[in-house]
Design a protein around this motif. Structure first.
Motif, PDB file in Angstrom:
ATOM      1  N   THR A 116       0.837  -1.203   0.000  1.00  0.00           N
ATOM      2  CA  THR A 116       0.000   0.000   0.000  1.00  0.00           C
ATOM      3  C   THR A 116       0.872   1.253   0.000  1.00  0.00           C
ATOM      4  OG1 THR A 116      -1.645  -1.184   1.303  1.00  0.00           O
ATOM      5  CG2 THR A 116      -1.806   1.211   1.248  1.00  0.00           C
ATOM      6  N   THR A 117       1.843   1.241   0.889  1.00  0.00           N
ATOM      7  CA  THR A 117       2.707   2.409   1.024  1.00  0.00           C
ATOM      8  C   THR A 117       3.465   2.689  -0.261  1.00  0.00           C
ATOM      9  OG1 THR A 117       2.978   1.864   3.350  1.00  0.00           O
ATOM     10  CG2 THR A 117       4.551   3.408   2.394  1.00  0.00           C
ATOM     11  N   ILE A 118       3.993   1.645  -0.852  1.00  0.00           N
ATOM     12  CA  ILE A 118       4.734   1.819  -2.095  1.00  0.00           C
ATOM     13  C   ILE A 118       3.822   2.392  -3.183  1.00  0.00           C
ATOM     14  CG2 ILE A 118       5.842   0.570  -3.979  1.00  0.00           C
ATOM     15  CD1 ILE A 118       7.137  -1.235  -1.940  1.00  0.00           C
ATOM     16  N   GLU A 120       1.210   4.203  -2.810  1.00  0.00           N
ATOM     17  CA  GLU A 120       0.913   5.606  -2.512  1.00  0.00           C
ATOM     18  C   GLU A 120       2.068   6.507  -2.916  1.00  0.00           C
ATOM     19  OE1 GLU A 120      -2.065   4.826   1.268  1.00  0.00           O
ATOM     20  OE2 GLU A 120      -0.192   5.925   1.556  1.00  0.00           O
ATOM     21  N   LEU A 121       3.254   6.064  -2.605  1.00  0.00           N
ATOM     22  CA  LEU A 121       4.420   6.886  -2.933  1.00  0.00           C
ATOM     23  C   LEU A 121       4.582   7.014  -4.442  1.00  0.00           C
ATOM     24  CD1 LEU A 121       7.232   6.193  -0.369  1.00  0.00           C
ATOM     25  CD2 LEU A 121       5.867   8.224  -0.743  1.00  0.00           C
ATOM     26  N   GLN A 122       4.336   5.933  -5.137  1.00  0.00           N
ATOM     27  CA  GLN A 122       4.453   5.997  -6.592  1.00  0.00           C
ATOM     28  C   GLN A 122       3.420   6.968  -7.154  1.00  0.00           C
ATOM     29  OE1 GLN A 122       4.257   1.843  -7.458  1.00  0.00           O
ATOM     30  NE2 GLN A 122       6.496   1.627  -7.593  1.00  0.00           N
ATOM     31  N   ILE A 124       2.254   9.612  -5.582  1.00  0.00           N
ATOM     32  CA  ILE A 124       2.771  10.956  -5.285  1.00  0.00           C
ATOM     33  C   ILE A 124       3.835  11.352  -6.298  1.00  0.00           C
ATOM     34  CG2 ILE A 124       4.179  12.274  -3.667  1.00  0.00           C
ATOM     35  CD1 ILE A 124       2.778  10.976  -1.402  1.00  0.00           C
ATOM     36  N   ARG A 125       4.687  10.435  -6.611  1.00  0.00           N
ATOM     37  CA  ARG A 125       5.758  10.740  -7.541  1.00  0.00           C
ATOM     38  C   ARG A 125       5.186  11.069  -8.923  1.00  0.00           C
ATOM     39  NH1 ARG A 125      10.092   6.406  -9.224  1.00  0.00           N
ATOM     40  NH2 ARG A 125       8.258   5.936 -10.467  1.00  0.00           N
TER      41      ARG A 125
ATOM     42  N   ARG B  67       0.542   2.735  10.455  1.00  0.00           N
ATOM     43  CA  ARG B  67       1.044   1.839   9.423  1.00  0.00           C
ATOM     44  C   ARG B  67       2.572   1.917   9.368  1.00  0.00           C
ATOM     45  NH1 ARG B  67      -1.366   2.925   3.793  1.00  0.00           N
ATOM     46  NH2 ARG B  67       0.485   4.195   3.521  1.00  0.00           N
ATOM     47  N   TYR B  81       8.035  11.090   6.133  1.00  0.00           N
ATOM     48  CA  TYR B  81       7.101  10.463   5.213  1.00  0.00           C
ATOM     49  C   TYR B  81       5.832  11.296   5.070  1.00  0.00           C
ATOM     50  CZ  TYR B  81       4.093   6.871   3.265  1.00  0.00           C
ATOM     51  OH  TYR B  81       3.224   6.177   2.480  1.00  0.00           O
TER      52      TYR B  81
END
Lengths: 136, 136
Positions: A116-118, A120-122, A124-125, B67, B81
């Motif tokens: 999930t976190t990955i 989300e970051l992608q 954002i990027r 999380r 983060y």
DNA sequence: TCATGGCTTTACGTTAGCGTCAAACAACTG
DNA sequence: CAGTTGTTTGACGCTAACGTAAAGCCATGA
């Protein structure tokens, strides 16, 4: 004595026998940390007099310890985890399987969190890049 | 005043406005922890007099914080983060993208570690079961 | 009115995971 | 033989992330 008689398999990859400094250097940690892990029972190097002598087994355990740390586990957790490996040599196998399953559940939760976190970051990027260059 | 004038979008899901105890209960953490997160700048609830008033935004941040903790990150890390999310509102977008990439690298390392670990544990479990029941 | 429950701040205590001396011994080297 | 390098065991220090009182401010209800 019996350095390679008929005890362990005759395979030999890298060197066996490491000093505490060898391992510290190899893994980029302090000797203090290694001694600390021993004091907590995570590793148990042999002794030559008072000097610690590490073998491949200890080195392997160290690798597992460091991976555990990267995953954010406490030394207590890692200790339990290592026990699962040791327990391999049968015994209370049912109880072992239970503990393994528990651990697996945790890890899979963690895996989900991570994905999930990955994602989300992608996202954002992607947004960030959109503002900079419309279509490159 | 202006409880829902023309400020925020008119969408309203669950309730807005939570007390510190509400959130503590919902997420199974202590109020002390929540205050601690605020003291570290991870959340910034409004105040009604001296009493903290949390909105959906704060709640969402709390979810991200927890999380992050499950993933083994420090509050410092989590703080950075969260900043990535905030930074969404443009500014130094290039620098943002860099930081996001750094973080992504870490996470992907962690993902690899995790998958290795899970595979190993499944292997152990398989071995354990083999000894107990040949083919169930 | 007073007790009760929930909120606040301040502050000291605690555990984990080492860092950082300090003092001492062992082996090698010039 | 003195010096350097690497090892050992204490022992104290330190940061993070809260736990745990302690003491006070409100609001409500019998």
């Amino acid at each position: 004595m019996t350095s390679s008689d008929a005890d362990s398999p005759a395979i030999s990859d890298g060197p066996d026998l490491y000093s505490i400094a060898d391992l510290a250097r190899e893994f980029g940690i302090s000797t203090r940390a290694i001694r600390f892990y021993e004091s907590k029972g995570l590793i148990a190097p042999e002794r030559l007099g008072a000097t610690r002598v590490f073998r491949r087994r200890d080195r392997a355990r160290l690798i597992l310890i460091l991976r555990g740390k990267r995953l954010g586990f406490s030394l207590r957790d890692i200790s339990d985890y290592l026990a699962l490996y040791d327990a391999d040599r049968g015994q209370q196998v049912n109880l072992l399987a239970e503990k393994v399953d528990e651990r697996l559940e945790l890890l899979e939760q963690q895996l989900a969190d991570l994905q999930t976190t990955i994602a989300e970051l992608q996202e954002i990027r992607k947004l960030a890049r959109t503002r900079v260059s419309p279509a490159s």
